[in-house]
Design a protein around this motif. Structure first.
Motif, PDB file in Angstrom:
ATOM      1  N   ASN A 159       0.836  -1.198   0.000  1.00  0.00           N
ATOM      2  CA  ASN A 159       0.000   0.000   0.000  1.00  0.00           C
ATOM      3  C   ASN A 159       0.870   1.246   0.000  1.00  0.00           C
ATOM      4  N   LEU A 160       0.537   2.211  -0.869  1.00  0.00           N
ATOM      5  CA  LEU A 160       1.176   3.520  -0.868  1.00  0.00           C
ATOM      6  C   LEU A 160       0.088   4.579  -0.800  1.00  0.00           C
ATOM      7  N   GLY A 161       0.037   5.300   0.289  1.00  0.00           N
ATOM      8  CA  GLY A 161      -0.963   6.337   0.468  1.00  0.00           C
ATOM      9  C   GLY A 161      -0.729   7.034   1.788  1.00  0.00           C
ATOM     10  N   ASN A 162      -1.513   8.059   2.025  1.00  0.00           N
ATOM     11  CA  ASN A 162      -1.406   8.810   3.275  1.00  0.00           C
ATOM     12  C   ASN A 162      -2.476   8.317   4.237  1.00  0.00           C
ATOM     13  N   PRO A 163      -2.092   7.844   5.434  1.00  0.00           N
ATOM     14  CA  PRO A 163      -3.087   7.293   6.350  1.00  0.00           C
ATOM     15  C   PRO A 163      -3.964   8.327   7.037  1.00  0.00           C
ATOM     16  N   GLY A 164      -3.709   9.623   6.809  1.00  0.00           N
ATOM     17  CA  GLY A 164      -4.603  10.644   7.349  1.00  0.00           C
ATOM     18  C   GLY A 164      -5.982  10.515   6.707  1.00  0.00           C
ATOM     19  N   GLU A 165      -7.023  10.436   7.513  1.00  0.00           N
ATOM     20  CA  GLU A 165      -8.380  10.152   7.012  1.00  0.00           C
ATOM     21  C   GLU A 165      -9.270  11.377   7.188  1.00  0.00           C
ATOM     22  N   PHE A 166      -9.939  11.772   6.094  1.00  0.00           N
ATOM     23  CA  PHE A 166     -10.806  12.951   6.101  1.00  0.00           C
ATOM     24  C   PHE A 166     -12.142  12.599   5.472  1.00  0.00           C
ATOM     25  N   THR A 167     -13.219  13.196   5.995  1.00  0.00           N
ATOM     26  CA  THR A 167     -14.504  13.046   5.320  1.00  0.00           C
ATOM     27  C   THR A 167     -14.523  13.957   4.090  1.00  0.00           C
ATOM     28  N   VAL A 168     -15.414  13.642   3.168  1.00  0.00           N
ATOM     29  CA  VAL A 168     -15.570  14.464   1.966  1.00  0.00           C
ATOM     30  C   VAL A 168     -15.983  15.890   2.346  1.00  0.00           C
ATOM     31  N   ILE A 169     -16.857  16.017   3.328  1.00  0.00           N
ATOM     32  CA  ILE A 169     -17.277  17.347   3.785  1.00  0.00           C
ATOM     33  C   ILE A 169     -16.087  18.122   4.336  1.00  0.00           C
ATOM     34  N   GLU A 170     -15.222  17.458   5.094  1.00  0.00           N
ATOM     35  CA  GLU A 170     -14.041  18.138   5.628  1.00  0.00           C
ATOM     36  C   GLU A 170     -13.157  18.653   4.502  1.00  0.00           C
ATOM     37  N   LEU A 171     -12.977  17.852   3.465  1.00  0.00           N
ATOM     38  CA  LEU A 171     -12.170  18.298   2.334  1.00  0.00           C
ATOM     39  C   LEU A 171     -12.820  19.497   1.650  1.00  0.00           C
ATOM     40  N   ALA A 172     -14.134  19.433   1.427  1.00  0.00           N
ATOM     41  CA  ALA A 172     -14.838  20.544   0.777  1.00  0.00           C
ATOM     42  C   ALA A 172     -14.677  21.832   1.576  1.00  0.00           C
ATOM     43  N   GLU A 173     -14.815  21.744   2.876  1.00  0.00           N
ATOM     44  CA  GLU A 173     -14.692  22.941   3.709  1.00  0.00           C
ATOM     45  C   GLU A 173     -13.266  23.472   3.708  1.00  0.00           C
ATOM     46  N   LEU A 174     -12.288  22.568   3.631  1.00  0.00           N
ATOM     47  CA  LEU A 174     -10.898  23.010   3.588  1.00  0.00           C
ATOM     48  C   LEU A 174     -10.607  23.746   2.286  1.00  0.00           C
ATOM     49  N   VAL A 175     -11.125  23.236   1.166  1.00  0.00           N
ATOM     50  CA  VAL A 175     -10.942  23.922  -0.117  1.00  0.00           C
ATOM     51  C   VAL A 175     -11.600  25.295  -0.077  1.00  0.00           C
ATOM     52  N   LEU A 176     -12.811  25.373   0.465  1.00  0.00           N
ATOM     53  CA  LEU A 176     -13.509  26.657   0.547  1.00  0.00           C
ATOM     54  C   LEU A 176     -12.740  27.660   1.404  1.00  0.00           C
ATOM     55  N   SER A 177     -12.022  27.167   2.406  1.00  0.00           N
ATOM     56  CA  SER A 177     -11.247  28.067   3.262  1.00  0.00           C
ATOM     57  C   SER A 177      -9.995  28.595   2.574  1.00  0.00           C
ATOM     58  N   LYS A 178      -9.571  27.927   1.497  1.00  0.00           N
ATOM     59  CA  LYS A 178      -8.328  28.295   0.821  1.00  0.00           C
ATOM     60  C   LYS A 178      -8.550  29.031  -0.494  1.00  0.00           C
ATOM     61  N   VAL A 179      -9.770  29.069  -0.991  1.00  0.00           N
ATOM     62  CA  VAL A 179     -10.070  29.724  -2.261  1.00  0.00           C
ATOM     63  C   VAL A 179     -11.079  30.833  -2.013  1.00  0.00           C
TER      64      VAL A 179
END
Length: 346
Positions: free
Chosen positions: A248-268
């Protein structure tokens, strides 16, 4: 104890799918390490723009070809990376039979090429082979929970079959094959319309469009920045002895889709809001890699945190989006359906 990795210098390396998102970054890293790199790509989902800066390097060659056709090269090869396959639902579902054959016939063609040249072979597999997993986090010894007749099966089952070909080749002694199972990856060179969650959200935010969340948004993903993934691929290719198991190659940090959406909105800076649409069939509810094997065998783990990686990716899209609109690949169907925004990988 971690196994020692050879320093890869001066090799002749074929990267199938080398004009794609991950493949172009891999080509660049291999050239920087002093290798001769041959990029093989059909440009169905890859883009000449991704490798335009590499073509000035005398040790780089680009060849336009589909891996489903027999591959012949006139120079010796030391290594072959197989990243040739559409990796997002809108792309791989546009021509599902070709997607399946890319993983099966294409991998078979490249394995025969590796055998002919005595080249080490690395197969880019995917976390999608775990399907909608009933085990969490996903370890490599988990056999998965895949719908073999569903709309995602052309990709999921194709990659599973490719893994079978690789391990049968390894057991027979014909090819030194290795298999990386790649989890959600993001970064520069993603296509704006590829249907992956990170690119979807960034492009929608930059255009002031609503961010499309499928289902409740509580489903989870783990996001690995492309430079971290490329380092893991190179380490796996050069690990001695061959691990003999998928990694396995990936980042084990786990985020919900909503968390990702809110993070993008905070940066744009955007007027975008979040809208919900029905969840596509067979979409995984939870996805997080167990990377214990990669840590032990490769001394590898990701370094780039999501906030940092998103900042780099957003900056790239701000520059690239107008250019990519103007230079859409004419070979790619213009009317591909926008399906799941929560795709994974290459």
């Amino acid at each position: 104890m971690a196994k020692r990795n050879k320093v890869n210098r001066g090799k002749v390396i074929l990267v199938a799918g080398g004009a794609g998102f991950v493949g172009s970054h891999l080509c660049s890293a291999l050239l920087d390490a002093g290798n001769r790199v041959i990029c093989l790509d059909s440009y169905l989902t890859g883009s000449p723009a991704n490798i335009s800066g590499l073509e000035r390097n005398p040790y780089f060659t680009a060849i336009e070809q589909d891996v489903c056709d027999e591959v012949e090269l006139g120079e010796p090869l030391d290594q072959i990376y197989n990243l040739a396959c559409p990796a997002s639902p809108p792309s791989y579902q546009a021509d599902p039979i070709h997607t399946m054959m890319t993983s099966v016939a294409g991998t078979g063609n490249l394995l025969r090429l590796a055998e002919k040249h005595g080249a080490t072979f690395l197969q880019a597999s995917t976390s999608e082979i775990y399907g909608d997993p009933e085990e969490h986090p996903q370890q490599e010894d988990y056999w998965g929970h895949v719908n073999c007749t569903g709309p995602r099966a052309c990709y999921d089952e194709g990659k599973r079959a490719a893994e079978t070909l690789c391990f049968d080749s390894l057991r027979s002694g014909s090819v030194d094959a290795r298999v990386a199972r790649i989890f959600n990856t993001y970064g520069p060179h993603m296509r704006p319309s590829d249907g992956r969650i990170v690119s979807n959200f960034i492009v929608q935010a930059l255009k002031n469009d609503p961010l499309t969340v499928y289902g409740t948004g509580e489903q989870t993903r783990s996001f690995c920045y492309v430079s971290d993934l490329v380092e893991g691929l190179i380490r796996l290719m050069n690990c001695e002895p061959n691990p003999g198991v998928p990694v396995n190659l990936g980042n084990p940090g786990e985020f919900t889709v909503i968390e990702l959406a809110e993070l993008v909105l905070s940066k744009v800076r955007t007027a975008s809001t979040i809208v919900h649409k029905p969840l596509p069939p067979d979409d995984p509810q939870r996805r997080r890699p167990d990377i214990s094997r990669a840590k032990t065998l490769l001394a590898w783990e990701p370094k780039v945190v999501l906030e940092e990686g998103l900042s780099h990716t957003i900056a790239w899209f701000k520059k690239a989006l107008p250019r990519q609109r103007a230079t859409r690949n004419p070979r790619r169907p213009a009317n591909q359906p926008q399906l799941s925004s929560i795709s994974q990988d290459l």
